[in-house]
Design an enzyme around this catalytic site. Structure first.
Site, PDB file in Angstrom:
ATOM      1  CD  GLU A   1      -4.311  -5.517   2.469  1.00  0.00           C
ATOM      2  OE1 GLU A   1      -5.183  -5.355   2.834  1.00  0.00           O
ATOM      3  OE2 GLU A   1      -3.080  -5.665   2.621  1.00  0.00           O
TER       4      GLU A   1
ATOM      5  CD  GLU B   1      -3.287  -0.402   2.481  1.00  0.00           C
ATOM      6  OE1 GLU B   1      -2.783  -0.222   3.427  1.00  0.00           O
ATOM      7  OE2 GLU B   1      -3.801  -1.190   1.648  1.00  0.00           O
TER       8      GLU B   1
END
Ligand SMILES: *[C@@H]1O[C@H](CO)[C@@H](O)[C@H](O)[C@H]1NC(C)=O
Ligand SMILES: *[C@@H]1O[C@H](CO)[C@@H](O)[C@H](O)[C@H]1NC(C)=O
Ligand SMILES: *[C@@H]1O[C@H](CO)[C@@H](O)[C@H](O)[C@H]1NC(C)=O
Ligand SMILES: *[C@@H]1O[C@H](CO)[C@@H](O)[C@H](O)[C@H]1NC(C)=O
Ligand SMILES: *[C@@H]1O[C@H](CO)[C@@H](O)[C@H](O)[C@H]1NC(C)=O
Length: 877
Positions: A260, A191
């Site tokens: 995710e 991320e």
């Protein structure tokens, strides 16, 4: 590996490392295969694949739990297990590695391989993960000149060393796919796109460096970067979120990957408990595959527990249940697990068509209804979506009518018959309870008296010892000025004491009589600060970088001003984490003195890291006698800064064990020296929970919360493998005062199961054709819906609390009969289910002796109780 080579290694092993048997002998789990990708999917051994993946973080469970978690994932229909690698667990001291116990990642990967599942290893090594310091070792911040996650030489050097270490270990153990191992994909960074802008050009350079560094390691399988829109050409950029069906990778050559899929959410102390409804989760997954997605990972499939001091934060709780399909204790969370299992089976039936087509045919079915059709010679599969949040809509597709519930997807493996709709849950519900029916007893001399306390068994023998408030040992030191918390503690403990001496004159006292007492002010502090004067607590402050204004009472003469700074999980997210630290920031002073403010930033302070009990390890079996324990009397007042210990027997059987610490304040607990985590009985807000959870519409973490007005966490998981049959040492450190006599040890079980299946449901996967024999056609008699009930292993259905075929109302534990009810519902269900570990009943009129009400859609609702089968009850360790 050649036989001779293997034999040589085995001999080496015999000589060099007799105790590490087996682990050095490489097992081939698969015929070696290559992994590549195109715009449509990962290509595994030459074939495009549609894959579902289960996120399981190995250190959030014990190695003894791993095989069962992997087996339950496989039975749930996933193809891949995914994890982060936890750097600070593997390298607690720079250059000293730990790959043992809960950190035995090699064993974890091998268990996955031997179960026939693939593996996705996300090395990071920044992992976020609500894990302490995002996975970074705290020593990293002490490296001169370091700046995390940017174009910074010292950081890159450390990062590269750890990433290379892991890749080399995996290759050495032959765990990559081309070596016959399960690893099909890796991840570098995590991320980073969220914070890249903070680093300007350095961020852009770092992304390129990280990608090239990873690729140069020669792992031979694809790498992903998640949330990284500028991921370089040969790295797949991937999506994280609640929904990723609109996601497009940054190049046409890359497949659409969802690293995710947030199927729940994490929780903070004093927070509500989030739940994501499975109808919405299944909708998100079905939409993803409908619109061209090819790899989806549940974050988390099993969340587990932040044992020890591993939870991040600040303020993340010890449980990392995450509302995942497998709960914190390793039990199935139903209907989540079961409904997703059905979903995975339906996607499997569509896989031949999904992988054959380069892109779907799009058909608009209505204003908010659409179909995506995947066709190739011989096979046709379709997804029909209704994204209307309110109404069921009837659509016409290929000349047939289909009812689509709101916010749902119907899956048609043959482009004709629906086998699954995301909003129609056929899977059973199970209600988790903690059971008190296992008396604790012990033959240990400490624990002779056991009383029954409203059904739960508590030990009446506790011993206690006080933790000193303030400086307690030779290893204190004095320095001028305020030192940064983490710089001093190196995070070996949550606690840091700061002591200084303040002189107060008669004139000050007189001044305060007129103007009010002075105050300690601090520009900013985190996570918990306790202020003492002459050993008396003046007040506490809780927050993340909050201002302090704490009135303090001094007497004339010298006063000890004592500050206790506590961390409750280090920051795990954001740019510049190396600067975040703990303790205090800015000005720290005493205001309201006659001669003006006193600046404490320049004073002499004495420092003490941690607690004396921690230092002496009085929580351990070996060292606990070092403390001068006294018997605790039943009428003892709740007391702060106190250690307690007792012994208890393990409840028999194999059900998971939970410790109820709801009577305590804040602290930490250990069982047989194993740190089960921090506890804190902070209460969630009284409002903001929903009575009913409407699955329709976009999910966010505040949408379906529970537990308002109750402590966020009172139950703490004690893994079975940490227990012996009797005389288990329980040690508690309590900071704010609690009642240990109410602590109890209990079993976590799911004894109430319910199911509600109607004629408008679809048949369960057991009735579908097998994937490998599916010829693209489903026959009509395959399609009768069915109710399936199942108790967990070792249990059987002992009673039917409710059964009605007709129009029953309500939900599990609150069912009632409707106007229409087949009178023989109970005997039919009892006959089919009682005394069995599982049963199934067809939802059709003949089963219930005819139609109880014509022209009405009938539903069967059942509530049953599972009880332990007679053949269990023995302890198993
Ligand atoms: C995998 O790819 C490499 C390089 O193209 C090739 O040498 C090797 O034979 C392939 N392995 C398998 C099992 O296909
Ligand atoms: C405890 O003592 C009783 C009788 O003294 C004995 O029957 C029992 O087996 C003992 N239990 C354990 C766990 O040692
Ligand atoms: C037992 O339960 C009752 C009702 O829930 C409660 O009023 C009482 O305080 C409890 N007693 C103890 C000793 O916890
Ligand atoms: C603090 O450290 C000093 C120097 O080592 C030592 O003399 C003193 O006794 C310590 N204080 C306590 C309370 O142990
Ligand atoms: C922590 O220590 C390092 C040196 O080890 C120093 O550079 C840094 O300024 C310190 N941080 C704070 C906030 O004092």
């Amino acid at each position: 590996m050649a036989v001779a080579q293997r034999a040589r290694r085995w001999l080496q092993c015999l000589f060099v490392c007799l105790t590490i048997h087996f682990s050095l002998v490489s097992a081939e789990f698969f015929k070696p295969f290559n992994v590549s990708y195109d715009h449509r999917a990962l290509i595994i051994d030459g074939k495009r694949r549609m894959l579902n993946s289960a996120g399981i973080h190995y250190p959030r469970a014990t190695p003894e739990m791993w095989p069962d978690l992997i087996a339950k994932s496989k039975e749930g229909g996933v193809d891949v297990i995914q994890t982060y690698a936890f750097w600070n667990g593997h390298e607690p001291v720079r250059g000293q590695y730990n790959f043992e116990g809960r950190y035995d990642i090699i064993k974890f990967v091998k268990l996955v391989g031997s179960s026939g599942l693939y593996f996705h290893l996300r090395i990071g090594p920044y992992v976020c993960a609500e894990w302490n310091f995002g996975g970074f070792p705290v020593w990293l911040r002490d490296i001169p000149g370091i700046e995390f996650r940017t174009d910074n030489a010292p950081f890159k050097e450390e990062m590269q060393r750890f990433v290379k270490k892991l890749v080399d270990m995996m290759r050495g153990e032959k765990l990559f796919s081309w070596q016959g191992g399960p690893i099909i994909m890796l991840q570098i960074e995590n991320e980073y796109g969220n914070i890249e802008k903070s680093f300007g050009q350095g961020g852009k350079e770092y992304v390129k460096w990280a990608a090239n560094m990873a690729l140069d390691l020669g792992a031979g399988v694809p790498w992903v970067m998640c949330k990284q829109t500028d991921a370089p050409d040969n790295i797949i950029d991937a999506c994280n979120g609640y929904y990723c069906d609109g996601y497009k990778p940054n190049s046409f050559n890359k497949p659409t990957i969802w690293t995710e899929d947030w199927d729940g959410w994490y929780t903070s102390w004093g927070g509500r408990l989030p739940h994501r409804p499975v109808e919405d989760l299944a909708f998100a997954v079905a939409r993803f595959f409908q619109r061209g997605g090819s790899f989806q990972n549940y974050y988390m499939y099993f969340g587990g527990t932040n044992f020890g001091r591993t939870s991040g934060g600040p303020f993340y709780i010890t449980s990392y249940d995450y509302d995942a399909p497998i709960d914190e204790y390793g039990l199935l969370s139903e209907p989540k697990w079961g409904h997703l299992k059905d979903l995975h089976a339906s996607i499997k039936l569509c896989e031949p068509a999904l992988v054959a087509a380069d892109s779907p045919q799009y058909i608009k079915l209505g204003p908010k209804q659409e179909a995506h059709v995947y066709t190739s010679q011989g096979s046709c599969s379709a997804f029909l979506a209704n994204i209307d949040e309110q109404k069921t809509t009837t659509v016409t597709f290929k000349g047939q009518k289909y009812d689509l519930p709101p916010w749902s997807v119907s899956i048609l493996p043959d482009c004709r018959n629906t086998v699954f709709n995301t909003a129609k849950v056929g899977a059973q519900t199970s209600i988790k309870t903690v059971e008190f029916d296992m008396p604790l007893s012990s033959n240990n001399s400490l624990q002779k008296v056991i009383t029954e306390n409203n059904g739960s068994y508590v030990t009446k023998s506790w011993m206690t010892v006080k933790e000193p408030v303030g400086i307690w040992g030779e290893n204190n030191f004095t320095a001028q000025g305020i030192l940064e918390h983490l710089n001093v503690t190196k995070d070996v403990s949550d606690y840091l004491w700061y002591l200084t001496r303040i002189f107060v004159s008669d004139d000050d006292i007189a001044f305060w009589e007129e103007h009010g007492i002075p105050a300690l002010t601090i520009d900013s502090t985190r996570d918990v600060l306790r202020v003492y004067v002459n050993s008396q607590l003046q007040g506490s402050v809780v927050g993340r970088w909050v201002k302090v204004f704490q009135p303090v009472r001094f007497h004339q003469g010298y006063n000890d001003l004592l500050l206790l700074s506590e961390t409750v999980g280090l920051q795990n997210y954001g740019a510049f984490m190396e600067r975040d630290g703990g303790g205090f920031r800015g000005q720290i002073k005493l205001t309201g003195f006659r001669n003006g403010d006193i600046d404490l930033s320049k004073s002499l302070w004495t420092y003490q890291v941690g607690l004396q009990g921690e230092f002496l390890k009085i929580y351990s079996i070996e060292e606990n006698d070092k403390a001068g324990w006294n018997d605790l009397t039943l009428d003892a007042d709740p007391s702060i800064f106190t250690w307690y210990k007792t012994y208890f027997d393990a409840p028999p059987g194999t059900d998971p064990v939970a410790l109820d610490l709801g009577s305590m304040g804040k602290g930490q607990a250990w069982v047989n020296g194993h740190h089960i985590g921090r506890y804190w009985t902070l209460v969630a807000p009284n409002n903001g929970c929903q009575n009913t959870c409407d699955y329709r519409g976009a999910y966010h973490s505040d949408k379906c919360t529970t537990n308002c007005g109750k402590p966020t966490q009172t139950w703490y998981h004690v893994p079975r493998s940490w227990l012996q049959a009797s005389n288990n040492l329980l040690v508690i450190f309590e900071e704010t005062g609690g009642n240990p006599f109410k602590i109890s040890v209990n079993l976590r079980t799911a004894q109430t199961i319910c199911s509600q299946v109607s004629e408008s449901h679809y048949p369960p996967p057991q009735k579908w054709p097998k994937q490998d024999s599916f010829d693209g056609k489903l026959s009509a008699n395959d399609l009768t819906p069915e109710m399936n009930l199942r108790c967990r292993d070792g249990y059987m259905i002992s009673s039917i609390k409710f059964a009605s075929y007709g129009t029953p109302q309500g939900s599990c534990q609150k069912f009632s009969r409707g106007n229409c009810h087949a009178p023989n519902s109970l005997p039919i269900v009892s006959e089919a289910c009682l005394g069995r570990s599982s049963c199934s009943i067809k939802i059709s009129n003949p089963v219930f002796g005819g139609d109880p009400c014509r022209h009405t859609v009938k539903t069967l609702a059942v509530e049953a109780r599972c009880s332990r089968s007679s053949n269990i009850g023995k302890s198993q360790f």
